[in-house]
Design an enzyme around this catalytic site. Structure first.
Site, mmCIF file in Angstrom:
data_model
loop_
_atom_site.group_PDB
_atom_site.id
_atom_site.type_symbol
_atom_site.label_atom_id
_atom_site.label_comp_id
_atom_site.label_asym_id
_atom_site.label_seq_id
_atom_site.Cartn_x
_atom_site.Cartn_y
_atom_site.Cartn_z
ATOM 1 N N LYS A 65 1.188 -1.593 0.275
ATOM 2 C CA LYS A 65 0.286 0.255 -0.230
ATOM 3 C C LYS A 65 0.762 1.482 -0.017
ATOM 4 C CE LYS A 65 -3.787 -0.118 2.996
ATOM 5 N NZ LYS A 65 -4.547 0.914 3.835
ATOM 6 N N LYS A 77 1.626 -3.333 11.903
ATOM 7 C CA LYS A 77 0.682 -3.742 11.842
ATOM 8 C C LYS A 77 0.511 -4.065 13.703
ATOM 9 C CE LYS A 77 -3.455 -3.012 10.219
ATOM 10 N NZ LYS A 77 -3.931 -2.172 9.248
ATOM 11 N N ALA A 233 -16.697 -2.713 4.674
ATOM 12 C CA ALA A 233 -17.361 -3.383 6.673
ATOM 13 C C ALA A 233 -15.695 -4.157 6.434
ATOM 14 C CB ALA A 233 -18.066 -4.312 6.169
HETATM 15 N N1 PHE Z 1 -5.518 1.598 9.367
HETATM 16 C C1 PHE Z 1 -4.753 2.397 8.800
HETATM 17 C C2 PHE Z 1 -3.724 1.209 8.192
HETATM 18 O O1 PHE Z 1 -3.707 0.641 8.358
HETATM 19 C C3 PHE Z 1 -4.402 2.955 9.573
HETATM 20 C C4 PHE Z 1 -3.308 4.060 9.476
HETATM 21 C C5 PHE Z 1 -3.195 5.081 9.155
HETATM 22 C C6 PHE Z 1 -2.591 3.523 9.975
HETATM 23 C C7 PHE Z 1 -2.450 6.419 9.592
HETATM 24 C C8 PHE Z 1 -0.821 4.626 9.866
HETATM 25 C C9 PHE Z 1 -0.723 5.544 9.455
HETATM 26 O O2 PHE Z 1 -4.414 2.029 6.599
#
Ligand code: PHE
Length: 338
Positions: A65, A77, A233
């Site tokens: 991503k 994560k 969701a």
């Molecule tokens: N849920 C988001 C993600 O994992 C959370 C996030 C936001 C992580 C901003 C880092 C920075 O993509």
């Protein structure tokens, strides 16, 4: 002879929180492009091992991503694996303190953000206790706030690219999940002339959805005849079985982990269903968070970068078509070149 499965990530830290007793896994998939980022998931799991597995899998998706979004970060994560019966809410501050300690121990190599089961307020607390390393604190506390608006904007950019720009008008679009992001997507699509049908496990949201001009359904939207299906969701929605019965031409949404297994992407491709992978479509939130909080970008620059998700979508779809790959494979290959 069995071969040892090689470890695809950089590091996996699992601690048992000294205050809460909860197993906390922080997976760092890659810091090749920069610090690892990824949300903090607080959720019940059958065992801590399942939580650690989930952290590893989700951290790899974050690497893809970030690379596809052109961000100088890698994937990570956090998963706090609650027991099946959940946790006494009174113990939550203990858990957050344990999570902050686990993250602080990594010294900034990993930075977190809100995810399933965690909020901007939790990020503020983690940031306070760990002296940094948490995105999306409330704006009143110096953070960039919730990233819902940015996430919705990114999904819309991907969706517009998927249906060819300007042609949302008149399309029948199903939105699965009427949470904060799903709601914003519904509003924008209705405004652009789409016929929107929505469903959510929470029936109480029905009047709100109808007031927005969406039609409510209790039917399984995955099997419905639709131009576009928007999964908004929790993940794992598309299985081999549901993909085989999917009635949409295009699938694109903010939910993480939309496919339950890699082969689902093949089923969708073979049936001519275009799936814009979540790693492409859901990047708006991280772009906004890191853009505002660490990269010194203003709102206009952040929005331009989010809108570029449309170009990335076009590149992924073109590569998949050309090589006859699944879209998720095309996304991963493009990310590796980024
Ligand atoms: N849920 C988001 C993600 O994992 C959370 C996030 C936001 C992580 C901003 C880092 C920075 O993509």
């Amino acid at each position: 002879m069995n071969r040892t499965e090689s470890f695809a990530g950089e590091a996996l830290q699992v601690v048992r929180g000294s205050r809460s007793g909860v197993a906390i896994a922080v997976a760092i998939h890659s810091t090749a492009r920069g610090p690892a980022i990824g949300g903090c998931r607080i959720k019940a799991y059958p065992s801590w091992r399942d939580g650690a597995d989930d952290a590893l899998r989700l951290s790899a998706a974050m690497t893809t991503k970030c690379a596809l979004a052109g961000l100088p970060y890698g994937g990570g994560k956090t998963v706090a694996a609650l027991p099946a019966e959940g946790m006494d809410p009174a113990r939550r501050p203990d858990l957050i303190a344990d999570i902050a300690e686990a993250i602080a121990a990594l010294g900034g190599r990993y930075r977190t953000g809100p995810d399933i089961g965690s909020t901007s307020e939790d990020m503020a607390e983690i940031h306070r206790l760990a002296h940094g390393w948490a995105f999306c604190r409330p704006e009143s506390q110096g953070g960039s706030g919730t990233s819902s608006v940015a996430t919705a904007r990114g999904v819309l950019a991907a969706l517009e690219a998927g249906v060819a720009p300007g042609s949302v008008d008149g399309l029948r679009i199903g939105v699965l999940g009427f949470g904060s992001v799903g709601r914003l997507i519904c509003e924008a699509l209705i405004e652009r002339g789409a016929k929107v049908v929505v469903t959510d496990v929470d029936e109480g949201l029905r009047p709100v959805a109808e007031r927005h001009g969406a039609a409510w359904t209790t039917a399984d939207l995955v099997r419905e005849q639709l131009d576009v299906l928007v999964p908004a969701a929790t993940g794992g929605l598309l299985t081999v079985e549901s993909a085989a019965a999917c009635g949409a031409s295009l699938i694109v949404g903010p939910a993480n982990n939309q496919i339950a297994a890699e082969e689902v992407a093949t089923v969708l491709r073979d049936r001519g269903v275009t799936w814009i992978p979540d790693v492409v479509a859901s990047a708006g939130g991280i772009i906004h968070a890191v853009g505002r909080e660490e990269l010194g970008m203003d709102e206009a620059a952040v929005n331009a970068k989010i809108d570029a998700i449309g170009d990335t979508t076009n590149s992924v779809l073109a590569l998949a078509r050309e090589r006859e790959w699944t879209t998720v494979r095309a996304a991963r290959e493009l990310a590796a070149l980024a």
